[in-house]
Design a protein around this motif. Structure first.
Motif, PDB file in Angstrom:
ATOM      1  N   PHE A 197      58.310  29.563   0.014  1.00  0.00           N
ATOM      2  CA  PHE A 197      59.134  30.142   1.076  1.00  0.00           C
ATOM      3  C   PHE A 197      59.557  29.109   2.115  1.00  0.00           C
ATOM      4  O   PHE A 197      60.539  29.316   2.820  1.00  0.00           O
ATOM      5  N   GLY A 198      58.855  27.981   2.184  1.00  0.00           N
ATOM      6  CA  GLY A 198      59.363  26.853   2.953  1.00  0.00           C
ATOM      7  C   GLY A 198      60.622  26.319   2.271  1.00  0.00           C
ATOM      8  O   GLY A 198      61.616  25.991   2.925  1.00  0.00           O
ATOM      9  N   TRP A 235      51.115  22.055  -2.110  1.00  0.00           N
ATOM     10  CA  TRP A 235      50.880  23.497  -2.125  1.00  0.00           C
ATOM     11  C   TRP A 235      49.373  23.733  -2.090  1.00  0.00           C
ATOM     12  O   TRP A 235      48.625  23.103  -2.840  1.00  0.00           O
ATOM     13  N   VAL A 276      56.772  29.100   7.839  1.00  0.00           N
ATOM     14  CA  VAL A 276      56.353  30.352   7.208  1.00  0.00           C
ATOM     15  C   VAL A 276      54.906  30.577   7.637  1.00  0.00           C
ATOM     16  O   VAL A 276      54.110  29.638   7.606  1.00  0.00           O
ATOM     17  N   ASP A 306      52.426  31.877   3.341  1.00  0.00           N
ATOM     18  CA  ASP A 306      53.305  31.604   2.192  1.00  0.00           C
ATOM     19  C   ASP A 306      52.622  32.174   0.959  1.00  0.00           C
ATOM     20  O   ASP A 306      51.672  31.603   0.425  1.00  0.00           O
ATOM     21  N   SER A 314      53.287  32.231  -1.993  1.00  0.00           N
ATOM     22  CA  SER A 314      53.285  31.428  -3.227  1.00  0.00           C
ATOM     23  C   SER A 314      52.030  30.563  -3.304  1.00  0.00           C
ATOM     24  O   SER A 314      51.588  30.201  -4.390  1.00  0.00           O
TER      25      SER A 314
END
Ligand SMILES: *Cc1c(COP(=O)(O)O)cnc(C)c1O
Length: 378
Positions: free
Chosen positions: A68-69, A90, A114, A117, A119
């Motif tokens: 989302f970044g 990540w 964000v 996140d 993800s």
């Protein structure tokens, strides 16, 4: 949502709109006058914020630590912003010192981040975030879609100018409405952009507010006028979604925000304890986990997709896959909104254990559920 439709100028409807503004202030942790809804899924809120805050050529610093970044940079690149990113692997977060140094180096007009996140399952700490941005003359934006209603959102304490979310994660609602809150200082900047005539050359703009907002639907100045006492017409309100957003907030406040956050924390704790007791390895930095979604490595001996399929077909439980660098490496187990409940977490762990065993993975049988039960109350 099946209640009678009303037009946006019906006094009953404008009363609902005012109620929505009041209901979302505590959920965002703000006193901001401009707290309202953008019609569309969460990304509509993100896009409205970015397109209204910055213009082509403006420098924007993005905290880039997950899917989302990347979405923020994607939207900003379409706006034509000059994008600088702070890239972290990540599963990690951006430390405040790194952020401070990057702000100093880049002098951005906007810093975008964000909160949770999904993800990567990491929650970016945001205390002090807004102050750093303001001290450097920058606006700040945070996407809280994955955490709103499940983890504390503190727009005012964080000092963030614009914060937006969605209904479909921890608020347990349908997708299609994006709650947003805007500080007075950001609102003033956005209103001034509206008054700058179309066609003016960038170099002629002396007050630094940038050219006209290049979107009608996502023009926050027009949307604020629409939600104000002026009630200037803009779009046709998505009436049923507004009812849904209002009800989501009423339910969340009815439960009590502190209780609700504690319920999500208990679910996250129980999920993590159960997965560990099963012998699995959690993904990401342990100190910065989102409480409402847990990442876990897929054991090398099993087929991750086959397990997901078995969970879905045998137990009616959907667990998440992953994107980008984590694709095929981790599962993400969400416990948000109505799923952040003890029985759902326990059933999920029991089901996963059975599916792993059926695939021949040497799982520690019978350990996960008791560990989760204990962790829930810890
Ligand atoms: C889920 C999620 C979104 C989703 O946006 P939609 O437009 O509602 O699909 C955006 N941001 C974050 C951080 C999310 O977790």
């Amino acid at each position: 949502m099946s209640a009678d439709l009303l037009g946006q100028f019906d006094p009953e409807m404008t009363d609902f709109m005012n109620q929505v503004m009041a209901l979302y202030r505590p959920i965002f942790g703000t006193d901001n006058r401009w707290t309202m809804l953008i019609d569309g899924t969460a990304r509509a809120g993100i896009e409205a914020a970015l397109v209204s805050l910055v213009a082509a050529g403006d420098k924007v610093l993005v905290l880039n630590s997950g899917r989302f970044g990347l979405l923020l940079t994607e939207i900003l690149s379409r706006i034509g912003a000059s994008i600088e990113t702070i890239d972290v692997p990540w599963g990690e977060i951006v430390p405040m010192e790194t952020l401070a140094a990057a702000i100093e180096r880049t002098s951005p007009r906007l810093v975008a981040a964000v909160h949770g996140d999904t993800s990567t399952t990491m929650a970016q700490p945001l205390d002090g975030f807004g102050a750093l941005c303001r001290a450097a003359g920058a606006f700040s934006y945070v996407d809280v879609t994955a955490t709103i209603g499940g983890m504390q959102i503190a727009a005012d304490r964080w000092g963030v100018d614009v914060v937006s979310g969605g209904l479909q994660k921890c608020l347990g609602g349908p997708s299609g409405s994006a709650p947003i809150t805007i500080s007075d200082r950001a609102a003033e900047h956005i209103f001034r952009r509206r008054h700058i005539e179309k066609g003016i050359r960038r170099e002629d703009i002396v007050d630094g507010h940038g050219p006209r907002i290049p979107s009608n639907y996502f023009d926050l100045a027009m949307i604020m006028d629409y939600w104000s006492e002026k009630r200037l017409n803009h779009h046709t309100e998505a009436t049923s979604m507004l009812y849904a957003a209002r009800e989501c907030a009423r339910i969340a406040l009815g439960e009590g925000l502190e209780k609700r956050y504690a319920r999500h924390r208990a679910a996250g704790r129980a999920m993590a304890a159960g997965l560990r007791a099963m012998g699995l390895t959690l993904f990401g930095n342990d100190s910065y986990r989102m409480s409402n979604v847990t990442g876990v490595y897929i054991p090398e001996t099993v087929d991750g997709e086959a397990i997901r399929h078995a969970m879905r077909t045998n137990f009616e439980i959907e667990i998440g896959t992953a994107f980008g660098p984590l694709e095929g490496r981790i599962w993400r187990l969400g416990a948000m909104g109505y799923n952040a409940m003890k029985h759902k977490v326990l059933l999920t762990l029991g089901a996963l254990e059975a599916c792993l065993r059926a695939q021949g993975h040497p799982v520690a049988m019978g350990e996960a559920v008791p560990a989760a039960l204990e962790a829930w109350d810890a």
